[in-house]
Write a protein that holds these residues in place. Structure first.
Motif, PDB file in Angstrom:
ATOM      1  N   SER A  30      -1.682 175.980  -0.085  1.00 50.77           N
ATOM      2  CA  SER A  30      -1.291 174.989   0.919  1.00 50.77           C
ATOM      3  C   SER A  30       0.160 175.215   1.293  1.00 50.77           C
ATOM      4  CB  SER A  30      -1.451 173.572   0.362  1.00 50.77           C
ATOM      5  OG  SER A  30      -2.799 173.322   0.048  1.00 50.77           O
ATOM      6  N   LEU A  60       3.386 173.306   2.701  1.00 45.20           N
ATOM      7  CA  LEU A  60       3.931 171.968   2.890  1.00 45.20           C
ATOM      8  C   LEU A  60       5.328 172.056   3.484  1.00 45.20           C
ATOM      9  CD1 LEU A  60       3.045 170.568  -0.665  1.00 45.20           C
ATOM     10  CD2 LEU A  60       1.637 170.447   1.397  1.00 45.20           C
ATOM     11  N   ASN A  61       5.674 171.116   4.373  1.00 44.54           N
ATOM     12  CA  ASN A  61       7.042 171.098   4.889  1.00 44.54           C
ATOM     13  C   ASN A  61       7.934 170.312   3.925  1.00 44.54           C
ATOM     14  OD1 ASN A  61       6.584 168.387   5.408  1.00 44.54           O
ATOM     15  ND2 ASN A  61       6.617 168.595   7.638  1.00 44.54           N
ATOM     16  N   GLU A  80       6.817 167.191   2.530  1.00 41.87           N
ATOM     17  CA  GLU A  80       5.573 167.392   1.775  1.00 41.87           C
ATOM     18  C   GLU A  80       4.329 167.060   2.590  1.00 41.87           C
ATOM     19  OE1 GLU A  80       5.473 166.371  -2.319  1.00 41.87           O
ATOM     20  OE2 GLU A  80       7.535 167.048  -2.654  1.00 41.87           O
ATOM     21  N   LYS A  81       4.418 167.248   3.906  1.00 38.27           N
ATOM     22  CA  LYS A  81       3.246 167.107   4.772  1.00 38.27           C
ATOM     23  C   LYS A  81       2.597 168.474   4.932  1.00 38.27           C
ATOM     24  CE  LYS A  81       4.589 163.001   7.183  1.00 38.27           C
ATOM     25  NZ  LYS A  81       5.185 162.415   8.339  1.00 38.27           N
ATOM     26  N   LEU A  82       1.269 168.478   4.927  1.00 36.87           N
ATOM     27  CA  LEU A  82       0.519 169.721   5.022  1.00 36.87           C
ATOM     28  C   LEU A  82       0.649 170.344   6.411  1.00 36.87           C
ATOM     29  CD1 LEU A  82      -1.524 171.686   3.642  1.00 36.87           C
ATOM     30  CD2 LEU A  82      -3.335 170.260   4.626  1.00 36.87           C
ATOM     31  N   ILE A 121      -2.792 176.347   5.654  1.00 39.02           N
ATOM     32  CA  ILE A 121      -3.168 177.187   4.517  1.00 39.02           C
ATOM     33  C   ILE A 121      -2.757 178.631   4.800  1.00 39.02           C
ATOM     34  CG2 ILE A 121      -5.116 178.008   3.106  1.00 39.02           C
ATOM     35  CD1 ILE A 121      -4.678 174.975   2.887  1.00 39.02           C
ATOM     36  N   THR A 127      -3.175 176.384  10.653  1.00 42.60           N
ATOM     37  CA  THR A 127      -2.665 175.010  10.627  1.00 42.60           C
ATOM     38  C   THR A 127      -3.792 173.997  10.599  1.00 42.60           C
ATOM     39  OG1 THR A 127      -2.604 174.651  13.017  1.00 42.60           O
ATOM     40  CG2 THR A 127      -0.688 175.751  12.022  1.00 42.60           C
ATOM     41  N   THR A 128      -3.405 172.759  10.350  1.00 41.53           N
ATOM     42  CA  THR A 128      -4.367 171.662  10.363  1.00 41.53           C
ATOM     43  C   THR A 128      -4.837 171.363  11.783  1.00 41.53           C
ATOM     44  OG1 THR A 128      -2.543 170.080  10.475  1.00 41.53           O
ATOM     45  CG2 THR A 128      -3.419 170.597   8.287  1.00 41.53           C
ATOM     46  N   TYR A 143       0.717 175.567  -3.936  1.00 42.40           N
ATOM     47  CA  TYR A 143       1.432 175.275  -2.690  1.00 42.40           C
ATOM     48  C   TYR A 143       2.651 176.173  -2.488  1.00 42.40           C
ATOM     49  CZ  TYR A 143       4.922 172.656  -5.404  1.00 42.40           C
ATOM     50  OH  TYR A 143       5.894 172.287  -6.299  1.00 42.40           O
ATOM     51  N   LYS A 190       6.279 175.438  -0.392  1.00 40.71           N
ATOM     52  CA  LYS A 190       7.087 174.483   0.366  1.00 40.71           C
ATOM     53  C   LYS A 190       8.022 175.271   1.276  1.00 40.71           C
ATOM     54  CE  LYS A 190       7.058 170.484  -2.649  1.00 40.71           C
ATOM     55  NZ  LYS A 190       7.824 169.623  -3.531  1.00 40.71           N
TER      56      LYS A 190
END
Length: 171
Positions: A108, A110-111, A114-116, A119, A136-137, A161, A163
Motif C-alpha cells: 500500500s 500512503l501519503n 496516512e491516506k491510501l 498499490i 491509485t484508488t 506499506y 509512506k
C-alpha cells in the motif's frame, strides 16, 4: 516476506547457435547478475523444471547461456518466451533501506496523512532514479520517483506499506 516465493528474473528470447545456447533478456542490474544464480526455474509449456547454468556470458546487450539438458537448437527453440525464475531465498540479503523490487510490489502507498494513494504495481529503472508505478484508488496509474528520504519517507515490508511525501492529487 515469503522465502519460498519465486522471483521473475528474466526471459528466454531466442537461440544462439546450434548447440542449445539461449538468448536471455535479464531483468537484473547489471544484466550479467542473472548469471550469479546457478539454478533457474523455467516454466516451459506448462512444465516447471530446474535447470543448472553450465556456461553464460554477456553478448552485446543480451546474455547467452548454456543450460544443462538443452543440447541442440531444436530443444532450445522450445524454450523461447519461457520465464526464468529463482527462489527468493537465493537472493543475497540486503541491508536496511535496500529492497528488491519484488518486495515492494503489492504494498500500500500512503501519503503523509496516512491516506491510501494506491498499490505498488511495479517499478521502472529510468537512469536518474527508480520510479514506482502505483495503481491509485481512482483507477489511474501514477508514477512516483523512488527517492529515499525526499519522497519515500518510510518502507515497511512487514506492515505492508510505503509512506510517501506525495499529494493524492499530484498524480
Amino acid at each position: 516476506m515469503e522465502d519460498d516465493k519465486k522471483i521473475y528474473l528474466g526471459k528466454i528470447t531466442g537461440v544462439h547457435g546450434i548447440k542449445g545456447w539461449l538468448k536471455i533478456q535479464s531483468f537484473s542490474s547489471p544484466l550479467e547478475n542473472i548469471l550469479n544464480y546457478p539454478l533457474w526455474i523455467i516454466n516451459n509449456r506448462g512444465q516447471e523444471g530446474f535447470y543448472s547454468v553450465e556456461q553464460g556470458r554477456k553478448h552485446s546487450n543480451k546474455i547467452t547461456v548454456k543450460l544443462e539438458k538443452i543440447d541442440d537448437r531444436t530443444k532450445a527453440e522450445s524454450f523461447i518466451n519461457s520465464k526464468i525464475k529463482i527462489m527468493r531465498e537465493d537472493l543475497p540479503k540486503l541491508s536496511n533501506e535496500s529492497y528488491y523490487w519484488s518486495d515492494l510490489e503489492g504494498l500500500s502507498v500512503l501519503n503523509s496523512e496516512e491516506k491510501l494513494i494506491g498499490i505498488v504495481d511495479s517499478l521502472i529503472e529510468t537512469g536518474a532514479n527508480d520510479v514506482m508505478v502505483v495503481n491509485t484508488t481512482k483507477d489511474k496509474r501514477i508514477l512516483i520517483p523512488f527517492v529515499m528520504h525526499e519522497i519515500i519517507k518510510e518502507v515497511s515490508i512487514e506492515l505492508n506499506y510505503v509512506k510517501v511525501d506525495w499529494s493524492i492529487d499530484s498524480g
